[in-house]
Every structure is written in structure tokens, then in C-alpha cells.
Design an enzyme around this catalytic site. Sequence first.
Site, PDB file in Angstrom:
ATOM      1  N   GLY A  61      33.011  32.964  34.273  1.00 34.54           N
ATOM      2  CA  GLY A  61      32.932  33.650  33.010  1.00 34.54           C
ATOM      3  C   GLY A  61      33.620  34.967  32.889  1.00 34.54           C
ATOM      4  O   GLY A  61      34.452  35.320  33.636  1.00 34.54           O
ATOM      5  N   SER A  62      33.202  35.622  32.111  1.00 38.12           N
ATOM      6  CA  SER A  62      33.443  36.510  31.009  1.00 38.12           C
ATOM      7  C   SER A  62      34.842  37.075  30.918  1.00 38.12           C
ATOM      8  O   SER A  62      35.415  37.591  31.868  1.00 38.12           O
ATOM      9  CB  SER A  62      32.445  37.634  31.028  1.00 38.12           C
ATOM     10  N   SER A  63      35.339  36.970  29.697  1.00 41.49           N
ATOM     11  CA  SER A  63      36.657  37.552  29.412  1.00 41.49           C
ATOM     12  C   SER A  63      36.619  39.064  29.564  1.00 41.49           C
ATOM     13  O   SER A  63      37.658  39.699  29.700  1.00 41.49           O
ATOM     14  CB  SER A  63      37.113  37.168  28.006  1.00 41.49           C
TER      15      SER A  63
END
Length: 136
Positions: A61-63
Site C-alpha cells: 500500500g499507500s501511495s
Amino acid sequence: MRWQGEILLAGEAEGTVLRLDAPISFWGGIDPATGVVTLAGHPQRGKSVAATILVIPRLIGSSSSSAVMLELCYSGLAPAALILGGRDAILPVGAVVAQQMGWPTVPVVVLPDPPFRTGDRLSLDRAGMIVGQEAG
């Protein structure tokens, strides 16, 4: 021993490996103000990524992870290099933006199933060649 990594962002580095033994997102998993792994329950919680050859077999994940990497570069708390177990389009963006801003940056290479362990000593050249010795 030698390994050829796939270059995502060229650079040179040397140092001691910190291998993350569980997947992590830098967003919420690494404190950008200290460079310390903060993710609850993570095997490397409490360890600093600063100046290490950070080996990450699997990311999640996270951008926003790219923003954390950018903050680590800006503050001088970034790893010396990243060795990723697979291609990632997010984390290297922070290193590329740091480079564009004229800040110190982090070379990034991909090496599937990286065999390195915490404590190994490695060097990385601009061609993506990783040279090292196992700890112990």
C-alpha cells in the site's frame, strides 16, 4: 558474492543491511521525523532505516509512502539504498522527487527474492551491481 539488480534509480551506496521481515507501507509504518519503524507488531519495530541498505522483499500500500520517502531524504534520515523484492511504482517516486529537488537521494534496485539478512554488508554501484558479504 555478487548480484545484478534491476535499476529503478541509479546511485552508489554501501552499508549494513536492515531487512524488513514483514511487508510494510512507509505511510504509517515508518516515522518520517525519526526514520524508525513504528508499525505495531512489525518484526523490525523500533529499528531505524537511516543510512541502512534497506531490503524490502514485499511492500504494501499507500501511495503516500512516496511522501514519507521524500521527507526521509530531506531530513537526512533516508536509507543509503533500497533493494526491493519486486517492482514498485510508489516508493521510488519519493527518491526521484528528492533528486529533482536537489536533495540527497536513494538508489533503488529490484532483486527478486533478495537473499540478504540484517547485518550483511553490501555495496551498490551505479550499474545495479550488488556486492557483499554475509554477516557472521
